[in-house]
Design an enzyme around this catalytic site. Structure first.
Site, PDB file in Angstrom:
ATOM      1  N   ASP A  33       0.849  -1.195   0.000  1.00  0.00           N
ATOM      2  CA  ASP A  33       0.000   0.000   0.000  1.00  0.00           C
ATOM      3  C   ASP A  33       0.887   1.249   0.000  1.00  0.00           C
ATOM      4  OD1 ASP A  33      -3.218   0.541   0.997  1.00  0.00           O
ATOM      5  OD2 ASP A  33      -1.795   2.217   1.147  1.00  0.00           O
ATOM      6  N   VAL A 100     -11.015   2.856  -3.622  1.00  0.00           N
ATOM      7  CA  VAL A 100     -10.690   2.374  -4.967  1.00  0.00           C
ATOM      8  C   VAL A 100     -11.707   1.301  -5.353  1.00  0.00           C
ATOM      9  CG1 VAL A 100      -8.935   1.325  -6.435  1.00  0.00           C
ATOM     10  CG2 VAL A 100      -8.243   2.849  -4.567  1.00  0.00           C
ATOM     11  N   HIS A 104     -10.223  -5.269  -3.340  1.00  0.00           N
ATOM     12  CA  HIS A 104      -8.883  -5.475  -2.783  1.00  0.00           C
ATOM     13  C   HIS A 104      -9.003  -5.924  -1.351  1.00  0.00           C
ATOM     14  CE1 HIS A 104     -10.059  -1.232  -2.444  1.00  0.00           C
ATOM     15  NE2 HIS A 104      -9.387  -1.177  -1.306  1.00  0.00           N
TER      16      HIS A 104
HETATM   17  P1  AMP Z   1      -9.833   1.404   0.387  1.00  0.00           P
HETATM   18  O1  AMP Z   1     -10.185   2.561   1.263  1.00  0.00           O
HETATM   19  O2  AMP Z   1     -10.120   0.071   1.054  1.00  0.00           O
HETATM   20  O3  AMP Z   1     -10.455   1.515  -0.995  1.00  0.00           O
HETATM   21  O4  AMP Z   1      -8.256   1.418   0.247  1.00  0.00           O
HETATM   22  C1  AMP Z   1      -7.573   1.889  -0.860  1.00  0.00           C
HETATM   23  C2  AMP Z   1      -6.114   1.779  -0.524  1.00  0.00           C
HETATM   24  O5  AMP Z   1      -5.371   1.916  -1.720  1.00  0.00           O
HETATM   25  C3  AMP Z   1      -5.595   2.837   0.451  1.00  0.00           C
HETATM   26  O6  AMP Z   1      -5.038   2.195   1.591  1.00  0.00           O
HETATM   27  C4  AMP Z   1      -4.550   3.595  -0.373  1.00  0.00           C
HETATM   28  O7  AMP Z   1      -3.439   4.004   0.391  1.00  0.00           O
HETATM   29  C5  AMP Z   1      -4.169   2.563  -1.423  1.00  0.00           C
HETATM   30  N1  AMP Z   1      -3.635   3.088  -2.680  1.00  0.00           N
HETATM   31  C6  AMP Z   1      -4.159   4.069  -3.448  1.00  0.00           C
HETATM   32  N2  AMP Z   1      -3.407   4.249  -4.555  1.00  0.00           N
HETATM   33  C7  AMP Z   1      -2.394   3.348  -4.485  1.00  0.00           C
HETATM   34  C8  AMP Z   1      -1.289   3.030  -5.324  1.00  0.00           C
HETATM   35  N3  AMP Z   1      -1.064   3.676  -6.478  1.00  0.00           N
HETATM   36  N4  AMP Z   1      -0.452   2.046  -4.928  1.00  0.00           N
HETATM   37  C9  AMP Z   1      -0.659   1.390  -3.773  1.00  0.00           C
HETATM   38  N5  AMP Z   1      -1.679   1.626  -2.950  1.00  0.00           N
HETATM   39  C10 AMP Z   1      -2.542   2.595  -3.284  1.00  0.00           C
END
Ligand code: AMP
Length: 123
Positions: A33, A100, A104
């Site tokens: 992350d 996102v 995930h």
């Molecule tokens: P969620 O709130 O469960 O949708 O978590 C999305 C996660 O994606 C967050 O913990 C972000 O820090 C992570 N994230 C967003 N963009 C990226 C990226 N380019 N590479 C790695 N992690 C990411």
């Protein structure tokens, strides 16, 4: 919710933006992350267009569902988290603050993680 092929994880899967990869196989990709919330914080995503766990388990082929869940276990093993322990979490939708819109699973570890959620409803 319809799948948005321009979400950031779709771009990572297509190789359009980089990631810090931990594990990959035909079904899944795991990477660190970008904004870690534990000493180890890794995301595992299926190779397919699924917004959430409900969408994935209703629509994905069985081979992919099984392969994805195995990949989560293999990622935890690759990270050395099985013996000390770890937590998995998947946010879905607005109440869970899913940012996102590509399924995930978060893997957290590397220290004692404390209570699972805030305790206001667990008295
Ligand atoms: P969620 O709130 O469960 O949708 O978590 C999305 C996660 O994606 C967050 O913990 C972000 O820090 C992570 N994230 C967003 N963009 C990226 C990226 N380019 N590479 C790695 N992690 C990411």
């Amino acid at each position: 919710m319809a799948y948005d092929p321009n979400n950031i994880f779709a771009k990572i899967l297509r190789g359009e933006i980089p990631c810090n990869k931990v594990y990959e196989d035909e079904h899944a990709l795991a990477f660190h992350d970008i904004n870690p919330q534990a000493p180890v914080h890794v995301l595992v995503i299926p190779k397919g267009e699924y917004v959430s766990m409900a969408d994935f388990t209703a629509s994905a082929p069985e081979e992919l569902v099984v392969g994805f869940m195995r990949a989560v276990g293999k990622t935890a093993e690759t990270l050395g988290l099985v013996e000390p322990g770890y937590r998995t979490l998947a946010n879905a939708g607005a109440n869970a603050h899913q940012e996102v819109p590509h399924l995930h699973i978060h893997i957290f570890g590397g220290k004692p993680l404390g209570p699972m959620l805030d305790r206001q409803f667990s008295n």
